[in-house]
Write an enzyme that holds these catalytic residues in place. Structure first.
Site, PDB file in Angstrom:
ATOM      1  CG  ASP A 104       3.760   2.415  -6.003  1.00 30.69           C
ATOM      2  OD1 ASP A 104       4.905   2.712  -6.370  1.00 30.69           O
ATOM      3  OD2 ASP A 104       2.753   3.100  -6.262  1.00 30.69           O
TER       4      ASP A 104
ATOM      5  CB  ALA B  74      -2.784   9.818 -12.362  1.00 32.68           C
ATOM      6  N   GLY B  75      -1.724   8.731  -9.225  1.00 31.41           N
ATOM      7  CA  GLY B  75      -1.952   7.618  -8.297  1.00 31.41           C
ATOM      8  C   GLY B  75      -2.075   6.288  -9.017  1.00 31.41           C
TER       9      GLY B  75
ATOM     10  N   GLY C  67       2.584   4.930 -12.522  1.00 30.28           N
ATOM     11  CA  GLY C  67       3.243   4.833 -13.832  1.00 30.28           C
ATOM     12  C   GLY C  67       4.764   4.737 -13.726  1.00 30.28           C
ATOM     13  N   GLY C  68       5.373   5.647 -12.977  1.00 25.64           N
ATOM     14  CA  GLY C  68       6.834   5.631 -12.831  1.00 25.64           C
ATOM     15  C   GLY C  68       7.307   4.342 -12.169  1.00 25.64           C
ATOM     16  CB  SER C  69       5.993   2.413  -9.277  1.00 29.28           C
ATOM     17  OG  SER C  69       6.112   3.504  -8.399  1.00 29.28           O
TER      18      SER C  69
ATOM     19  CB  VAL D 219       3.037  12.278 -14.514  1.00 27.14           C
ATOM     20  CG1 VAL D 219       3.962  12.611 -13.359  1.00 27.14           C
ATOM     21  CG2 VAL D 219       3.789  11.560 -15.627  1.00 27.14           C
TER      22      VAL D 219
ATOM     23  CE  LYS E  37      -0.425   2.431  -7.528  1.00 28.10           C
ATOM     24  NZ  LYS E  37      -1.163   3.445  -6.758  1.00 28.10           N
TER      25      LYS E  37
HETATM   26  O1  C5P Z   1       8.025   5.468  -1.663  1.00 29.08           O
HETATM   27  P1  C5P Z   1       7.614   6.619  -2.524  1.00 29.08           P
HETATM   28  O2  C5P Z   1       8.795   7.337  -3.139  1.00 29.08           O
HETATM   29  O3  C5P Z   1       6.589   6.271  -3.537  1.00 29.08           O
HETATM   30  O4  C5P Z   1       6.921   7.646  -1.560  1.00 29.08           O
HETATM   31  C1  C5P Z   1       6.679   8.990  -1.924  1.00 29.08           C
HETATM   32  C2  C5P Z   1       6.241   9.750  -0.689  1.00 29.08           C
HETATM   33  O5  C5P Z   1       4.945   9.301  -0.289  1.00 29.08           O
HETATM   34  C3  C5P Z   1       7.118   9.544   0.519  1.00 29.08           C
HETATM   35  O6  C5P Z   1       8.173  10.450   0.530  1.00 29.08           O
HETATM   36  C4  C5P Z   1       6.158   9.789   1.663  1.00 29.08           C
HETATM   37  O7  C5P Z   1       5.958  11.170   1.832  1.00 29.08           O
HETATM   38  C5  C5P Z   1       4.850   9.238   1.128  1.00 29.08           C
HETATM   39  N1  C5P Z   1       4.577   7.836   1.537  1.00 29.08           N
HETATM   40  C6  C5P Z   1       4.224   7.578   2.844  1.00 29.08           C
HETATM   41  N2  C5P Z   1       3.940   6.300   3.228  1.00 29.08           N
HETATM   42  C7  C5P Z   1       3.987   5.288   2.334  1.00 29.08           C
HETATM   43  C8  C5P Z   1       4.326   5.539   0.986  1.00 29.08           C
HETATM   44  C9  C5P Z   1       4.613   6.839   0.624  1.00 29.08           C
HETATM   45  O8  C5P Z   1       4.187   8.488   3.685  1.00 29.08           O
HETATM   46  N3  C5P Z   1       3.692   4.050   2.726  1.00 29.08           N
END
Ligand code: C5P
Length: 306
Positions: free
Chosen positions: A151, A112-113, A116-118, A110, A8
């Protein structure tokens, strides 16, 4: 069973002030792109998930989101909810969350925003739900998905959606009018927690960032040159502090392409939009020639998927 997991981009990403749980409230427009990992599912005799990985470096161990998704589904099926329609599905002739051998072929970079893992985790949930004939509805899969990452639920409901909360509340919208995206990945990644930390330290959060929603339906009808100036990514200044070279690279790309370039998610990938493939291919040719260290791919926005 072979499953494609599309990456995405965040076309638009507004970020509010950190919540008490440390997560940040988001308002983001996410769209899938034509860059895919592949998952091959096979029955295995044992219980649980066995994973093998191919392609870009990805750990074939229990920390991989593919394993965590499979194990979360097994755990959910081991405890059917009282009165749930799903509770009966395991008694069906050959539906059971047993074992699976999964081969993951990674092409999505990996850090890269690009999620991919999600994407892999979400497609594992949806794929095993079919493979094991569990018949869990999408809202149950989404609830499991949200425990795996902010995500992950999007990838059960793409290809184009507005996402709120910490990213897990999904509202599908029409796909954007521009059909092509030029994806540009530098040879370094960005750590998502580090970027959010920098966002807080720089005091970039604003309470009202997520309050005023754009007219999404109007935005989905805009051609690339009218849509690009409206798009924002509030994490860009934070990512450009975490990875000092990324901001400079974005500026050079904007000058070379004479076009707005945005970052996806917490970086490090950058992108711009085109209405047709010929324009995207021509732009890719220019960047490949002048920036040999970058991975450059013209890809479809919201590609058709089975
Ligand atoms: O949910 P996910 O594991 O992808 O989030 C990784 C990190 O990104 C979280 O530990 C947090 O530091 C940050 N994050 C956040 N706010 C979000 C999504 C992610 O602060 N809405």
């Amino acid at each position: 069973m072979r499953i494609a997991a599309a990456a995405k981009v965040n076309l638009h990403l507004r970020v509010g002030l950190a919540r008490d749980d440390g997560f940040h409230p988001l308002l983001t427009w996410m769209a899938t792109i034509g860059l895919f990992d592949t998952l091959d599912l096979q029955r295995s005799r044992g219980q649980g998930i066995q994973l093998v990985c191919d392609g870009i470096d990805s750990p074939a161990d229990p920390s991989n989101l593919v394993c965590r998704a499979g194990e979360a589904l097994i755990e959910r099926m081991a405890r059917p909810r009282e009165g749930s329609a799903v509770a009966g599905t395991r008694s069906g002739s050959d539906s059971s969350a047993g074992g699976a051998l999964i081969k993951l072929t990674k092409r999505i970079p990996v850090g890269a925003g690009l999620g991919g893992g999600s994407a892999d985790a979400a497609r594992t949930l949806a794929g095993l739900n079919d493979f094991w004939r569990l018949n869990l509805p999408v809202d149950e899969l989404s609830a499991i998905a949200a425990t795996l990452g902010s995500d992950v639920p999007f990838f059960l409901q793409g290809p184009s959606a507005v996402c709120c909360g910490r990213g897990e509340i999904i509202r599908p919208i029409d796909s954007p009018k521009p059909g092509w995206l030029l994806l540009i990945c530098p040879p370094f990644g960005c750590s998502t927690p580090a970027v959010y930390r920098a966002f807080d330290q720089l005091g970039l959060g604003e309470a009202d960032a997520i309050e005023n929603e754009p007219d999404w339906s109007a935005w989905t009808r805009l051609e690339s040159e009218r849509l690009l100036p409206l798009l924002v990514n509030d994490l860009e200044p934070a990512a450009f502090v975490v990875q000092g070279d990324l901001g400079k690279l974005r500026e050079r790309l904007e000058r070379r392409l004479a076009r707005i370039v945005r970052m996806s998610g917490s970086g490090s990938s950058l992108f711009t939009l085109y209405d047709d493939q010929a324009q995207a291919d021509e732009a890719a040719g220019m960047i490949v020639k002048d920036f040999p260290d970058l991975r450059v791919e013209p890809v479809r926005l919201c590609p058709q998927q089975d």
